[in-house]
Design an enzyme around this catalytic site. Structure first.
Site, PDB file in Angstrom:
ATOM      1  N   GLU A 192      68.399  25.554  12.121  1.00  0.00           N
ATOM      2  CA  GLU A 192      68.140  26.708  13.002  1.00  0.00           C
ATOM      3  C   GLU A 192      67.813  27.934  12.357  1.00  0.00           C
ATOM      4  O   GLU A 192      68.408  28.978  12.571  1.00  0.00           O
ATOM      5  CB  GLU A 192      69.313  27.011  14.058  1.00  0.00           C
ATOM      6  CG  GLU A 192      69.806  25.861  14.974  1.00  0.00           C
ATOM      7  CD  GLU A 192      71.137  26.050  15.852  1.00  0.00           C
ATOM      8  OE1 GLU A 192      71.639  27.082  15.560  1.00  0.00           O
ATOM      9  OE2 GLU A 192      71.255  25.082  16.656  1.00  0.00           O
ATOM     10  N   TYR A 229      71.671  23.323  24.392  1.00  0.00           N
ATOM     11  CA  TYR A 229      72.994  23.603  24.786  1.00  0.00           C
ATOM     12  C   TYR A 229      72.831  24.064  26.229  1.00  0.00           C
ATOM     13  O   TYR A 229      73.628  24.893  26.747  1.00  0.00           O
ATOM     14  CB  TYR A 229      73.903  24.430  24.152  1.00  0.00           C
ATOM     15  CG  TYR A 229      74.495  23.773  22.873  1.00  0.00           C
ATOM     16  CD1 TYR A 229      75.616  22.848  22.453  1.00  0.00           C
ATOM     17  CD2 TYR A 229      73.479  24.190  21.523  1.00  0.00           C
ATOM     18  CE1 TYR A 229      75.774  22.446  21.216  1.00  0.00           C
ATOM     19  CE2 TYR A 229      74.001  23.382  20.047  1.00  0.00           C
ATOM     20  CZ  TYR A 229      75.221  22.630  20.202  1.00  0.00           C
ATOM     21  OH  TYR A 229      75.251  21.845  19.241  1.00  0.00           O
ATOM     22  N   GLU A 283      71.226  18.079  18.514  1.00  0.00           N
ATOM     23  CA  GLU A 283      72.426  18.632  18.762  1.00  0.00           C
ATOM     24  C   GLU A 283      72.447  19.003  20.396  1.00  0.00           C
ATOM     25  O   GLU A 283      71.499  19.431  21.045  1.00  0.00           O
ATOM     26  CB  GLU A 283      72.648  20.062  18.143  1.00  0.00           C
ATOM     27  CG  GLU A 283      72.940  20.027  16.723  1.00  0.00           C
ATOM     28  CD  GLU A 283      73.427  21.319  16.324  1.00  0.00           C
ATOM     29  OE1 GLU A 283      74.006  22.188  16.938  1.00  0.00           O
ATOM     30  OE2 GLU A 283      73.224  21.705  14.960  1.00  0.00           O
TER      31      GLU A 283
END
Length: 651
Positions: free
Chosen positions: A451, A504, A540
């Site tokens: 990231e 997310y 992720e």
């Protein structure tokens, strides 16, 4: 050299870019053999944190010149472990600055008297900047945690009469600055109505606790003075034969002979060679396969190297055995291939993290984690967000768990972190990572960052250079970094071989709205693939979950919400995984500690297991999914028919 600044590296003087002993030569894992001995120094060390205002008292008073206890009180500190959670002193848990370790060792007489013996001090990890003294002599410096470093100390122990004790002193500074990996900043809080004079805090830009100390084993080992310094192995497949290409580095003399043997799992010799480089051909090869991809996964051969040499003191011999897995890795525009067969990553992200020990290496925890991985049906993990202990990598080789090997390039969130000093250091860290892990068959891809602010122009150049450097170090593996940037703005994506994405949905974005996940995930995949035409891993995804919290209909932080979020992600992944999505890695394997904040309840709770390795409801859901995926393609081919595709990139 001025040392011991309270919070800044500037007072350390120039960093030793490659000139320290710890950055020269190979980094073979220490092992006992007919020519080598090891003496582990794990256990209790004397310890002191320098709580002085400027953190420089240890250097001003030269604590390293005499036993540490003579300059003041010390406490017992276990090694390996992080120092933060061992005591009841709140100051130590959040300490920033220099800490001091010391251990006295009695050496075997042969080590000090036989001048044909070389004695090496090896430190598995010291986070983050370390200075080492042996008997008060400045011996070694190293920048960066999570990687081993070592020094030949023969000239310090093989002098005069037999020294009764060897005193090893290690000072470690855990300060993070814009040029460390991971980076950080120091903020002085100057409002004297709120803060005392000189008050500062360490700002970090990553979501895990900055544990520090001697977090992996420290040991002494010996080699002959002419010795096997390094071995590099690459493998390929030609019809039903395996090819093992080897290069061996020898130091200490130019007058030597090398003999090489490759043994199978039954200790039968299957190939022989001589010299510093060559190729061994293995007919009817048994390939190294990932867990659940073959009825006999993780097959390992043993490469035995024997050196004989003449020295001025007489003949010497050295022996080293390297486990070798014969396998190929390749990437096409829509597939990740191992041994020519499509491989789908169904696994986890992890942390080296546990109660009390912090990031300290622990054998029981390691075995427990691998038992849980196999129970889960996981075939892969990423070393988020730093290289894990060498023993972890060895277990992956033995168990067939595939690894995306990530360096500590996490928290590259600010423009000032993409500077030339950081770039130089980042490239050197990748050299150390590749040097240490290049021979592990389980390692199938390098990750240079997690990231980063990859939308920045400066980040584009930075990532391009680090990726190119990593490819030059190891052309046999693909290289990636893990992105959370917008697909259209990402300046680093053109340079990777595989796209790795963190997202997310329904947690950090549109939180609480599970019904949006499938649409947003499909849009993400389609945009990235249309632009870059590269295979994609969902590197992720997840949700914070407090074990024992229940609510139906599902609400955030409950076990039901975590399960529902995973189910929606899985539906979206299933739409693309037979096209160009080649993997999914849950965040996270287990709960882990972070810095304190209003959004963290004793750490990050996105684990499918608690920090104590007990399953939440989502663990059973994920287990059902992973075993289902594994059974779809389980054992569909024989070893003899498995070949790497001719048009693939990494053979």
């Amino acid at each position: 050299m001025a040392r011991g600044s309270a919070v800044a590296w500037a007072a350390l003087g120039p960093l030793l870019w490659g000139c320290a002993l710890g950055l020269q030569g190979g980094m073979l894992y220490p092992q006992e053999s007919p020519s080598r001995e090891c003496k582990e120094l794990d256990g209790l060390w004397s310890f002191r944190a320098d709580f002085s205002d400027n953190r420089r008292r240890g250097f001003e008073e030269q604590w390293y010149r005499r036993p540490l206890w003579e300059s003041g009180p010390t406490v017992d500190m276990p090694v390996p472990s992080s120092f933060n959670d061992i005591s009841q002193d709140w100051r130590l848990r959040h300490f920033v600055g220099w800490v001091w370790y010391e251990r006295e060792v009695i050496l075997p007489e042969r080590w000090t008297q036989d001048l044909r013996t070389r004695v090496v001090l090896r430190i598995g990890s010291a986070h983050s900047y370390a200075i080492v003294w042996v008997n008060g002599v400045d011996t070694l410096e190293h920048e960066g945690g999570y990687l081993p470093f070592e020094a030949d100390i023969s000239n310090l122990v093989q002098v005069g009469p037999l020294p009764s004790r060897l005193r090893i002193t290690i000072a470690i500074n855990n300060t993070l600055t814009p040029t460390t990996l991971p980076p950080g900043t120091i903020q002085y809080l100057t409002d004297t109505s709120k803060y005392p004079k000189g008050y500062f805090v360490q700002n970090t830009y990553f979501d895990f606790f900055n544990y520090a100390g001697l977090q992996r084993s420290v040991l002494l080992y010996t080699t002959p003075t002419t010795y096997i310094d390094d071995i590099t192995v690459t493998t390929s497949v030609e019809q039903d034969s395996g090819l093992v290409n080897y290069q061996i580095s020898v130091k200490g003399s130019n007058l030597f002979k090398l003999e090489v043997r490759l043994l199978d799992a039954e200790n039968k010799v299957v190939a022989n060679g001589t010299g510093t480089q060559g190729q061994l051909k293995v007919p009817g090869v048994s390939l190294w396969w990932p867990y659940l991809m073959h009825e006999r996964p993780a097959y390992l051969y043993s490469l035995e190297v024997q050196l004989t040499a003449q020295t001025s003191l007489g003949p010497v011999s050295d022996f080293y055995t390297l486990p070798v897995g014969i396998r190929t890795v390749a990437v096409t525009k829509s597939q990740f291939l191992i041994n020519g067969k499509p491989f789908y990553f169904h696994g986890v992200n992890k942390h080296e993290d546990a109660d009390i020990r912090g990031k300290g290496f622990d054998w029981p925890l390691l075995v427990k984690d691998f038992n849980l991985l196999r129970w889960l049906g996981a075939n892969a993990f990423r070393t988020s967000h730093y290289p894990y202990a060498e023993e972890v990598m060895q277990m992956c080789d033995r168990y067939g768990i595939v690894v995306i090997d990530e360096c500590p390039g996490v928290g590259l969130a600010l423009p000032q972190f993409f500077n030339n000093v950081s770039l130089h250091h980042h490239m050197q860290v990748m050299e150390e990572v590749v040097r240490r892990d290049k021979n592990h068959p389980a390692v199938v891809m390098w990750s240079v960052a997690n990231e980063p602010a990859s939308h920045l122009e400066s980040a584009g150049y930075y990532l391009k250079m680090v990726i190119a450097h990593t490819k030059s170090l190891d052309p046999s593996r693909p290289v990636t970094f893990v992105s959370n940037s917008n697909y259209a703005a990402d300046k680093g994506a053109p340079y990777v071989d595989v796209i790795c994405l963190n997202s997310y949905y329904s947690w950090y974005h549109d939180y609480g709205h599970l019904e949006l996940i499938q649409l947003q995930l499909a849009t993400q995949f389609e945009n990235w693939y249309k632009k870059y035409q590269k295979p994609i891993i969902q590197s992720e995804y997840g949700a914070e979950t407090i074990a024992g919290f229940h609510q139906d209909p599902p609400l955030m932080f409950t076990e039901e919400y975590q399960k529902s979020l995973l189910e929606q992600y899985h539906l979206g992944l299933d739409q693309k995984r037979r096209k160009y999505v080649v993997g999914e890695l849950i965040w996270n394997f287990a709960d882990f500690m972070t810095e304190q904040s209003p959004t963290r309840v004793l750490g990050n709770k996105k684990g499918i297991f608690t920090r104590q390795r007990q399953p939440k409801s989502a663990a059973f859901l994920l287990r059902e999914r992973y075993w289902k995926i594994a059974n779809e393609t389980r054992y569909p081919h024989s070893v003899a028919k498995s070949q790497c595709l001719e048009n693939s990139l990494f053979t």
